[in-house]
Every structure is written in C-alpha cells, then in structure tokens.
Write an enzyme that holds these catalytic residues in place. Sequence first.
Site, mmCIF file in Angstrom:
data_model
loop_
_atom_site.group_PDB
_atom_site.id
_atom_site.type_symbol
_atom_site.label_atom_id
_atom_site.label_comp_id
_atom_site.label_asym_id
_atom_site.label_seq_id
_atom_site.Cartn_x
_atom_site.Cartn_y
_atom_site.Cartn_z
ATOM 1 N N LYS A 25 0.835 -1.214 0.000
ATOM 2 C CA LYS A 25 0.000 0.000 0.000
ATOM 3 C C LYS A 25 0.861 1.252 0.000
ATOM 4 O O LYS A 25 0.646 2.182 -0.776
ATOM 5 C CB LYS A 25 -0.912 -0.001 1.240
ATOM 6 C CG LYS A 25 -1.537 1.350 1.547
ATOM 7 C CD LYS A 25 -2.411 1.321 2.782
ATOM 8 C CE LYS A 25 -1.716 1.493 4.100
ATOM 9 N NZ LYS A 25 -1.352 2.885 4.477
ATOM 10 N N ASN A 26 1.839 1.267 0.902
ATOM 11 C CA ASN A 26 2.597 2.511 1.083
ATOM 12 C C ASN A 26 3.619 2.767 -0.026
ATOM 13 O O ASN A 26 4.189 3.864 -0.093
ATOM 14 C CB ASN A 26 3.254 2.538 2.470
ATOM 15 C CG ASN A 26 2.215 2.695 3.569
ATOM 16 O OD1 ASN A 26 1.057 3.029 3.283
ATOM 17 N ND2 ASN A 26 2.605 2.441 4.802
ATOM 18 N N ARG A 98 -5.621 10.894 4.466
ATOM 19 C CA ARG A 98 -4.383 11.599 4.806
ATOM 20 C C ARG A 98 -3.336 11.555 3.706
ATOM 21 O O ARG A 98 -2.597 12.508 3.492
ATOM 22 C CB ARG A 98 -3.783 11.024 6.087
ATOM 23 C CG ARG A 98 -4.609 11.289 7.315
ATOM 24 C CD ARG A 98 -3.751 11.197 8.541
ATOM 25 N NE ARG A 98 -2.654 12.122 8.472
ATOM 26 C CZ ARG A 98 -2.719 13.408 8.783
ATOM 27 N NH1 ARG A 98 -3.838 13.923 9.203
ATOM 28 N NH2 ARG A 98 -1.652 14.179 8.675
ATOM 29 N N CYS A 122 -5.143 12.487 13.437
ATOM 30 C CA CYS A 122 -5.899 11.250 13.250
ATOM 31 C C CYS A 122 -5.693 10.431 14.511
ATOM 32 O O CYS A 122 -5.062 10.899 15.453
ATOM 33 C CB CYS A 122 -5.441 10.508 12.003
ATOM 34 S SG CYS A 122 -3.789 9.864 12.160
ATOM 35 N N ARG A 127 -0.003 14.037 13.252
ATOM 36 C CA ARG A 127 0.390 13.868 11.851
ATOM 37 C C ARG A 127 0.591 15.203 11.112
ATOM 38 O O ARG A 127 -0.073 15.483 10.110
ATOM 39 C CB ARG A 127 -0.635 13.021 11.065
ATOM 40 C CG ARG A 127 -1.050 11.716 11.678
ATOM 41 C CD ARG A 127 -0.071 10.600 11.554
ATOM 42 N NE ARG A 127 0.343 10.168 10.241
ATOM 43 C CZ ARG A 127 -0.244 9.250 9.500
ATOM 44 N NH1 ARG A 127 -1.354 8.687 9.902
ATOM 45 N NH2 ARG A 127 0.264 8.886 8.349
ATOM 46 N N ASP A 311 4.374 0.573 12.424
ATOM 47 C CA ASP A 311 3.158 -0.055 11.890
ATOM 48 C C ASP A 311 2.998 -1.506 12.359
ATOM 49 O O ASP A 311 1.915 -2.073 12.224
ATOM 50 C CB ASP A 311 3.152 -0.001 10.358
ATOM 51 C CG ASP A 311 2.989 1.424 9.842
ATOM 52 O OD1 ASP A 311 2.341 2.224 10.531
ATOM 53 O OD2 ASP A 311 3.525 1.733 8.762
ATOM 54 N N ARG A 404 -8.602 -0.515 4.856
ATOM 55 C CA ARG A 404 -7.730 0.516 4.281
ATOM 56 C C ARG A 404 -6.352 -0.065 3.960
ATOM 57 O O ARG A 404 -5.650 0.462 3.092
ATOM 58 C CB ARG A 404 -7.550 1.674 5.268
ATOM 59 C CG ARG A 404 -8.749 2.582 5.396
ATOM 60 C CD ARG A 404 -8.458 3.699 6.391
ATOM 61 N NE ARG A 404 -7.173 4.293 6.102
ATOM 62 C CZ ARG A 404 -6.286 4.701 7.020
ATOM 63 N NH1 ARG A 404 -6.558 4.614 8.290
ATOM 64 N NH2 ARG A 404 -5.141 5.215 6.650
HETATM 65 N N1 EPU Z 1 6.349 14.550 10.943
HETATM 66 C C1 EPU Z 1 6.319 15.884 11.234
HETATM 67 N N2 EPU Z 1 6.106 16.747 10.202
HETATM 68 C C2 EPU Z 1 5.915 16.333 8.930
HETATM 69 C C3 EPU Z 1 5.960 14.964 8.634
HETATM 70 C C4 EPU Z 1 6.178 14.082 9.677
HETATM 71 O O1 EPU Z 1 6.498 16.289 12.390
HETATM 72 O O2 EPU Z 1 5.729 17.166 8.055
HETATM 73 C C5 EPU Z 1 6.599 13.584 12.031
HETATM 74 C C6 EPU Z 1 5.362 12.723 12.329
HETATM 75 O O3 EPU Z 1 4.493 13.342 13.227
HETATM 76 C C7 EPU Z 1 5.990 11.470 12.899
HETATM 77 C C8 EPU Z 1 7.284 11.351 12.097
HETATM 78 O O4 EPU Z 1 7.551 12.645 11.587
HETATM 79 O O5 EPU Z 1 6.304 11.657 14.250
HETATM 80 C C9 EPU Z 1 7.266 10.370 10.972
HETATM 81 O O6 EPU Z 1 6.096 10.482 10.207
HETATM 82 P P1 EPU Z 1 6.097 10.195 8.646
HETATM 83 O O7 EPU Z 1 6.003 11.485 7.937
HETATM 84 O O8 EPU Z 1 7.220 9.289 8.307
HETATM 85 O O9 EPU Z 1 4.730 9.428 8.459
HETATM 86 P P2 EPU Z 1 3.877 9.455 7.146
HETATM 87 O O10 EPU Z 1 4.767 9.634 5.993
HETATM 88 O O11 EPU Z 1 2.730 10.376 7.320
HETATM 89 C C10 EPU Z 1 4.029 6.915 6.598
HETATM 90 C C11 EPU Z 1 3.081 5.786 6.386
HETATM 91 C C12 EPU Z 1 2.482 5.399 7.734
HETATM 92 C C13 EPU Z 1 3.622 5.011 8.664
HETATM 93 C C14 EPU Z 1 4.628 6.155 8.790
HETATM 94 C C15 EPU Z 1 5.845 5.818 9.618
HETATM 95 C C16 EPU Z 1 2.250 6.120 4.157
HETATM 96 C C17 EPU Z 1 1.098 6.486 3.286
HETATM 97 N N3 EPU Z 1 2.035 6.180 5.472
HETATM 98 O O12 EPU Z 1 3.269 7.989 7.136
HETATM 99 O O13 EPU Z 1 1.670 4.275 7.483
HETATM 100 O O14 EPU Z 1 3.111 4.704 9.945
HETATM 101 O O15 EPU Z 1 5.082 6.544 7.463
HETATM 102 O O16 EPU Z 1 6.528 4.754 9.057
HETATM 103 O O17 EPU Z 1 3.311 5.761 3.682
HETATM 104 C C18 EPU Z 1 -0.083 2.760 7.860
HETATM 105 O O18 EPU Z 1 0.234 2.208 6.786
HETATM 106 O O19 EPU Z 1 -0.896 2.246 8.688
HETATM 107 C C19 EPU Z 1 0.539 4.042 8.202
HETATM 108 C C20 EPU Z 1 0.036 4.857 9.146
#
Ligand code: EPU
Length: 423
Positions: A25-26, A98, A122, A127, A311, A404
């Site tokens: 998915k990701n 998201r 969320c 996030r 995850d 999802r």
């Molecule tokens: N963060 C910030 N600011 C930002 C972006 C991130 O402070 O602009 C912080 C977040 O709050 C968190 C950390 O950085 O503490 C890492 O978050 P990240 O940005 O890596 O998360 P994401 O990209 O929003 C993806 C996956 C998530 C997975 C996380 C961590 C996708 C679509 N989603 O989210 O997947 O948990 O990386 O590995 O790739 C899931 O599949 O269930 C899922 C939630």
Amino acid sequence: MASEEVLYVEGGQALHGEVVVQGSKNAALPMIAASLLATEGQTVLHRVPPVKDVLVALQVLRELGARVEYDVERGVAVIDASGDISHRLPEDLSSRFRASVLFVGPLLSRFRRAWIREVGGCTIGSRPTDYHYRGFARLGAEVQGIAGGGFDVVAERLAGSYMYCDLPSHTGVENLVMAASLAEGESVIENAASDPEIVDFVHLLQKMGAEVEGAGTRTVRIRGVKKLRGAEHEVMYDRLDAGMLMMAGAITGGDIRLQGVELDHLGIFTAKLQQMGVHTTQDGDWLRVQGPQTLSPINVVTTFYPGFPTDLQPCIMALACVAKGDSYVRETVFENRLGHIKNLRAFGAQLSPEKDNLVIVHGPARLKGAQVRALDIRAGAACVLAGLAAEGRTSIHNLYQLDRGHAYLEDRLRNLGAKLERL
Ligand code: EPU
C-alpha cells in the site's frame, strides 16, 4: 444507511498452509500520485493491492481528470494523466484521506499550483505535514492556508534547493522528490527517511525519466528534468501485510508458508520474532514460519527504518500479551499510537502504560473472545491476531479501517484454517 459489517473470529485454531503477501500500500500510494507527473504515455502499475486507501487514491486521480483503469483481479492499474488535469484536489476525498497530501508535490511540480483541503490529526497522532510545505517553500512556492484548513500552493517557478526533514518523514521525502523532479537545477533532501517503499517509488520515477540518487539513504539528490513520461512497474510486496501474517502464524502456534516476504525489509522485526521463539526458514520464494507452544517476552522500541516499524507495533503487542513474562514496548514515532491497549484489555490482556509511551505487557494472558472496534489499520490487525489466539468468539467493528490496509484478509486467513466470517 447500510448496516455496518462485522468480522467474527472464532479463535483457537493453529494456522497451517500457504498464503501470498499483497502488494505494498505505502509504495503504491506515492506511485499513483507520481503518475500525475507524466505528460505523455501511460503509467502501468502491477501488484496494486485493492485496499481502500488505494481505491480512494485512484478515485482522486479520476476526479482530477486522469483516465484510470484498474483490474482488481490482476492488480493492474493503467493511468493516463496526459490530458487536462485539475490542480484542485477533490475536497471530500482529500479531507478524509491523509495520503492525499502526496498529490500536492506532483501537482505543484507539473502545474506550479496545488490546492488541497487538508485535515489535522488522526487516531495515531497529530500527523503534521510541515516538512512537506516547508520543502515546497524552499523550492520557491508560496504556501497559503485556506479558510477551514488546507493549503493553496503556488509557484512562478521552482528552483532546486536544499531541503530537510527534522525527523525522517516517509511521505515527506516522496512528496519533496516529486516536487523537485521538474524543478530547475539540483535539490538535496537531508535527513530523508530510507524505507524500502521510498526506494521502490524512486525506481518508478527513474523509469519515468527522473534523475534521483540516494533513495534508501539519509541524503537524496534530485536533478530536475524537463519532462517525465509514463512507465511500467511492479509494486514491491507489502512488508506490513507480511509481518502481520507472520505474526498470525506465530500467535496461533501455527506452521505457515508465505510467498512475498522480503526478509531484507524486515530485519529487526524478524529478529524480534525469533527471540520470541518463532522459527523462520527461507525456502526459495517462500518463508516458513512456525510458532512455538509458548512465546517468549520481548523488548521493542519503534523507530525509523531500519528500526522496528511503528506499523507493526500494535500486532507485536498482541503477541506479547500471550508471551510468558513481561514485555516492554515503546512507541517513539507517533505520540498517540497506543489506542489498541484498550482493545487488548478487552480480550483479558494485562498491560501497564507507563510514561513516555512505554507499555509493560504482563504475559501470559489467556485471551477470551471480545467485542472490539478497529481504531486504525494496524490496531485493527492487532485485534484480528488477538481474536485468532483467543478462546471463543470475537467481533471486530469499524472494518473500514482494516480494509484501508489489508485486502482479502479474511479469505487469506480462512485458507490457513482460521475461522472467520464477515457479516
Ligand atoms: N512529521 C512531522 N512533520 C511532517 C511529517 C512528519 O512532524 O511534516 C513527524 C510525524 O508526526 C511522525 C514522524 O515525523 O512523528 C514520521 O512520520 P512520517 O512522515 O514518516 O509518516 P507518514 O509519511 O505520514 C508513513 C506511512 C504510515 C507510517 C509512517 C511511519 C504512508 C502512506 N504512510 O506515514 O503508514 O506509519 O510513514 O513509518 O506511507 C499505515 O500504513 O498504517 C501508516 C500509518
């Protein structure tokens, strides 16, 4: 209103047999967004999992004006975004999905403008998306908030720049790579996340003509090109679906074989399972997973790749509940990803949350079937695992969350001998 679907699990069966891991998915989500960068040709993606988030992402593309065909059976998506495309993301979809932020980078890159209705937190945390928008600004875009939440991002021109993530953000890197791919000159993203999905996504971009180096490391370099074209790519296997299925074998004391587990992507996770007493044996394309009679307790700290994946934290916590002794599980990536404690307690597990997102899990618990609600994809998966291990009947509500991230989950588990039914 349609009545809500419920997943009923009759626990206590050791799983046996073979199961195939779905496409990631990701990895699929940023690839679907990246298809918007192609001004000629089609983007053809194989092994696209029919999970709800992917279906919504494909719908976003359609509403933006792309032609999208998706053969669910074969897992093939054919996307043509060469025609008229809107820079405005559909409000209803983007505000509740998201990953829609992933469309902003490519729209900005191609049209110098993107409009998105974005929501705040969320169930797993606030996030924020500040790294994304700060990066766009460094490339030369003006980022304006819109009334009610969201952004209008506009650039006269985008010029290569130095960008960084304070923490290695997974979608942050993907978005900034897309935003920089058509900018003038060179960009660098420092403190980038290095997850395998990012590497796979960059492979697709390279096939489309992008010049990107360093994916999979903490520094990613992008040299902007004039245009990108559609390309064909097979999405990697989903390491989180793989991990969840491996744990389904382990928690039931089962003996299963999985196709599509890339052990290189699951190093620390697999080592932790082995420490719990789970046997894993690679046999060509297949991985055999044998659960022990009694699991041993474990210490887990979630962190950025290649650390233990956040995850998979809810699911390994479910395993820790039945392990003999105290386990320590600490969540460091998201500030609010322990909602499943309540679910696991409903099954009779003993858990003590401490400060700093540490949970002490007092095993072994004799889990009993419970009525629970999937809070998010991964918390829902933990409920499935607890239900498989519990005596008696479990009912899981709010299945949208589980759907999802996992496709055909009950069919695949049923083929392994689990007793479950969606009604
Ligand atoms: N963060 C910030 N600011 C930002 C972006 C991130 O402070 O602009 C912080 C977040 O709050 C968190 C950390 O950085 O503490 C890492 O978050 P990240 O940005 O890596 O998360 P994401 O990209 O929003 C993806 C996956 C998530 C997975 C996380 C961590 C996708 C679509 N989603 O989210 O997947 O948990 O990386 O590995 O790739 C899931 O599949 O269930 C899922 C939630």
